[in-house]
Design a protein around this motif. Structure first.
Motif, PDB file in Angstrom:
ATOM      1  N   PRO A  38      18.688  -0.409   1.644  1.00  0.00           N
ATOM      2  CA  PRO A  38      18.242   0.669   2.540  1.00  0.00           C
ATOM      3  C   PRO A  38      19.428   1.484   3.063  1.00  0.00           C
ATOM      4  O   PRO A  38      20.552   0.975   3.178  1.00  0.00           O
ATOM      5  N   LYS A  39      19.161   2.746   3.379  1.00  0.00           N
ATOM      6  CA  LYS A  39      20.228   3.633   3.861  1.00  0.00           C
ATOM      7  C   LYS A  39      20.699   3.237   5.259  1.00  0.00           C
ATOM      8  O   LYS A  39      21.853   3.428   5.626  1.00  0.00           O
ATOM      9  N   ASP A  40      19.770   2.697   6.056  1.00  0.00           N
ATOM     10  CA  ASP A  40      20.110   2.349   7.436  1.00  0.00           C
ATOM     11  C   ASP A  40      20.046   0.836   7.629  1.00  0.00           C
ATOM     12  O   ASP A  40      19.337   0.134   6.908  1.00  0.00           O
ATOM     13  N   GLY A  41      20.770   0.342   8.643  1.00  0.00           N
ATOM     14  CA  GLY A  41      20.707  -1.073   8.998  1.00  0.00           C
ATOM     15  C   GLY A  41      21.723  -1.905   8.239  1.00  0.00           C
ATOM     16  O   GLY A  41      22.361  -1.445   7.288  1.00  0.00           O
ATOM     17  N   THR A  42      21.848  -3.146   8.673  1.00  0.00           N
ATOM     18  CA  THR A  42      22.839  -4.049   8.085  1.00  0.00           C
ATOM     19  C   THR A  42      22.240  -5.023   7.078  1.00  0.00           C
ATOM     20  O   THR A  42      22.970  -5.655   6.316  1.00  0.00           O
ATOM     21  N   ARG A  44      20.843  -5.796   3.837  1.00  0.00           N
ATOM     22  CA  ARG A  44      20.777  -5.139   2.530  1.00  0.00           C
ATOM     23  C   ARG A  44      19.525  -5.526   1.744  1.00  0.00           C
ATOM     24  O   ARG A  44      19.166  -4.867   0.778  1.00  0.00           O
TER      25      ARG A  44
END
Length: 774
Positions: A38-42, A44
């Motif tokens: 995902p593009k956001d968040g930690t 994966r």
């Protein structure tokens, strides 16, 4: 190359990919589910992990049991693509963009083992385009596997192979999809839309066009092109609401860009300003604000339908649809009905059947593949060629010709003949060569319908039949409406036992119908209640107990093979069997408390016996009794065969068959495996908790009552159930025999049938199909 699939990788954790992964896990096979980072968040792995978490919450559930979810390993394609090397089959279910798919295949080629199958779940992109630029080795391992949504419940799988596809790789995938995942495989040619979506999209477009052109209401259109035509009762507009109106422009764009210019679809493909506006405004069907139909919350959830001319909603009406033979499956009567009914029916049916007939052999090798695809992919009760047989191939050809429409070659081949016939006890289909060919079943597929073509029943009455299914095994079939159970069923069971004991080896309880049994015939019971025929009702209860115990203690093995609904008395016959071979989609339970009664055909004792034998059950009489009380008093029904095991309706050693078509064969084999050295079980004796146990169960029920989860009358019914499960007045040191428990069960049942509130529950269930909360 291994000929078996022991681990699968699914790439793409959207609705389809996640659902396919869940079905692999339902088969008991480990599966890796990967998606993009995902593009956001930690996190994966958030997309794949989120998909699994969502599937554990939604209904209808993609997982057959929560334990199946533990077989799904999540990850992402940047960090975990190397896991493909551990897998025997990789299923790509990413977005329908050729460049994205080809980019993924290039990465897969670097990590996959030779002989590991790679398939795409595409429904729109030709196989030749997908493998363009790939190595010969990759092309050998590649095919298309087009699943239908939702993957757990939709049985159709269209498989498309290319000229380079290795036959062994394709066979490995097909075998796994069939036996382990429960799919009916239909072989499609590498043509746009394959079979089901190509015909289905054409049918839907015809129906929408004709309704707009004729100025019909959506309610009338759906009443005509619905149940009367042998297609889902939603009709066309209701079906589009269900699958999503916004999906239609994508299907149309795909087909118009890939179908040859002479394909009839081009002539009917249209854009409708009203539909474009509905999509833009969020009216995309059931998943949106509404669609052609909606529930108006401001008007008390009133069902409304859209006016195709104005775009305004109005209260949905039940129109004057087809009547008489036209409403009961007579397709010619439907097509020749006067006025709008006949005109619309012919516009939809005539055009669709002609289109389907023109697709042999370009989209499918034979008529059977097309019929199977539409029955399994779109839930039609009959396939296009089966419908043509009802209508008459000659009639269809002549009417098309009279209208200046082209007559497909298959219709010319048929002439005055039918596409299917029965010859020497075998079903045959008409080929493009003008000859009839046997419909061949795969090894391990056995259908009662096929047996009936070549034999007569050993015994038969109005509600049941007994069939010889070969190798010394007989099949007991229920034949009433919803396979409801009555005195005739019990009589036939009593007749069958000495016959089987004298001449055969084993008995299987099975039906080809969608539902195994909805339980006792409530209509018959209500009639008895209304005329106070208490003696007849008690005779039915005693007769059921005697018949079921007769099966239990018969000198031969009895195996029940349920699929679909198996509730009440339908569940009780399972409990009395030596073994169960269940279809994975089994919805079983003792639901009598919901209609103000208790199980009356021995189910209470059989459940107690199972509960006390369960390894996970603590010692002493009360834990087993409490477990059964909780399950039966709440009328809990399993949502799968796997869950039925958790609920003790199935034993740990009972079998589960994933493919519905293999159920009878598997049950027969299980029955034969029990024959050598078979001895009937010993009658159980119970140590039950007596009045103190009844009090404890009453306290538990009172807790539900105080929280508003149980009604006043639920308390009365649950107390009656508790009286039976606790052994009545028996002391905890006493032994209660099976016969004593049956007597207590029968007496308690008869007390409840005298209760007006029980009668009200039975009436309400018959009228509405829903329990009365009185």
């Amino acid at each position: 190359m291994s000929d078996s699939i022991k681990k699968v990788c699914v790439i793409g954790a959207g609705t389809m990919g996640a659902g396919i992964a869940a079905q692999v896990a339902n088969a008991g096979v480990p599966v890796v589910l990967l998606d993009i980072v995902p593009k956001d968040g930690t996190n994966r792995n958030a997309i794949a992990e989120g998909a699994v978490a969502k599937m554990l919450k939604i209904e209808p559930a993609p997982f057959m049991s929560k334990s199946a979810a533990k077989l799904v390993e999540t990850g992402n394609i940047e960090d975990h693509l190397d896991k493909v090397a551990e897998c025997d089959w990789v299923i790509e279910a990413v977005i329908e963009r050729l460049d994205i798919k080809q980019g993924l295949y290039a990465k897969l080629e670097a990590v996959k083992r030779d002989g590991t199958a790679v398939s795409s779940n595409t429904s729109t992109i030709p196989l030749a385009n997908l493998v363009e630029g790939r190595s010969e080795a990759f092309k050998r391992d590649f095919l298309i596997t087009h699943f239908f949504n939702p993957p757990r419940y939709m049985r159709l799988l269209e498989i498309v192979t290319g000229p380079d596809t290795d036959a062994g790789v394709a066979a490995k995938v097909e075998q796994f999809a069939d036996v382990a995942m429960g799919k009916t495989v239909v072989h499609a040619k590498d043509t746009p839309g394959f079979i089901a979506n190509r015909i289905g999209t054409y049918w839907i477009q015809l129906g929408i066009n004709a309704a707009f052109d004729m100025g019909l209401s959506v309610e009338l259109a759906d009443a005509i092109a619905g149940k009367a035509m042998g297609v889902p009762k939603t009709g066309i507009f209701g079906l589009v609401d269900l699958v999503g109106i916004d999906l239609m422009p994508h299907l149309q764009a795909s087909l118009t860009s890939t179908l040859p210019q002479d394909d009839p679809y081009h002539a009917i493909a249209r854009t409708m300003p009203l539909i474009e506006k509905m999509i833009a405004d969020g009216y995309t069907g059931r998943k949106g604000k509404g669609g052609f139909y909606r529930l108006n919350k401001q008007a008390g959830r009133r069902k409304e339908a859209i006016d195709l001319a104005t775009g305004e909603y109005h209260a949905a009406i039940k129109p004057q649809g087809p009547r008489g033979p036209a409403a009961k499956g007579d397709l010619r009567a439907l097509a020749e009905s006067k006025g709008d009914i006949g005109s619309y029916a012919w516009a939809v049916m005539g055009g669709t059947l002609a289109y389907a007939a023109a697709l042999v052999p370009s989209a499918a090798a034979d008529v059977v593949a097309i019929d199977d695809a539409m029955k399994l992919g779109y839930n039609w009760s009959a396939g296009p060629f089966e419908m043509i047989d009802k209508l008459g191939a000659k009639y269809l050809a002549e009417r098309l010709e009279a209208e200046g429409q082209p007559v497909p070659e298959m219709l010319k081949v048929a002439g005055e003949r039918t596409f299917y016939r029965i010859e020497n006890g075998k079903r045959q289909f008409l080929g493009l060569d003008g000859e009839y060919h046997d419909v061949v079943r795969a090894e391990g597929v056995l259908r009662l319908a096929d047996i009936k073509l070549a034999s007569k029943p050993l015994l038969k009455n109005a509600s049941a039949a007994l069939w010889d299914v070969g190798d010394g095994v007989v099949c007991l079939e229920f034949t009433g409406k919803m396979n409801a159970l009555d005195g005739d069923v019990m009589k036939l069971i009593v007749q069958a036992i000495p016959m089987v004991a004298a001449q055969y080896k084993a008995l299987v309880v099975y039906t080809d119908a969608d539902s195994f049994s909805a339980g006792a015939n409530l209509g018959l019971a209500l009639f008895g209640l209304n005329i106070a025929a208490w003696g007849e009702i008690e005779k039915l209860v005693a007769g059921g107990q005697m018949a079921y115990k007769g099966l239990k203690y018969a000198p031969f093995p009895v195996v029940s093979a349920p699929a679909g609904l198996a509730v009440g008395g339908g569940c009780e016959i399972l409990l009395h069997s030596d073994a169960i071979q269940a279809h994975a989609e089994l919805y079983t339970g003792l639901v009598e408390c919901g209609v103000g009664l208790i199980p009356g055909w021995g189910g209470n004792g059989e459940m107690l016996d199972r509960a006390r034998k369960a390894n996970r059950m603590p010692r002493g009489p009360m834990p087993a009794v409490a477990k059964v009380f909780e399950t039966v008093s709440t009328a809990t029904v399993s949502k799968s065969a796997a869950q039925a095991k958790e609920m003790l309706f199935l034993r740990p050693e009972d079998g589960i068959t994933m493919n519905r078509d293999r159920l009878l064969h598997d049950a027969k084999q299980k029955a034969l495996s029990l024959v050598e050295g078979y001895t009937p079980p010993e009658p159980p004796e119970f140590k039950l908790p007596g009045p103190s146990g009844r009090t404890a169960m009453g306290m538990a029920a009172e807790g539900f009552h105080k929280r508003g989860m149980a009604t006043d009358y639920d308390m009365v019914v649950s107390d009656a159930l508790a009286a039976v499960l606790s052994g009545g007045d028996a002391d905890v040191v006493d032994t209660v025999t099976e016969q004593e428990l049956l007597k207590l069960e029968r007496e308690t049942f008869m007390r409840l049938v005298h209760e007006p509130r029980s009668i009200a529950r039975v009436e309400h269930m018959l009228e509405t199909g829903k329990p009365l909360r009185n």
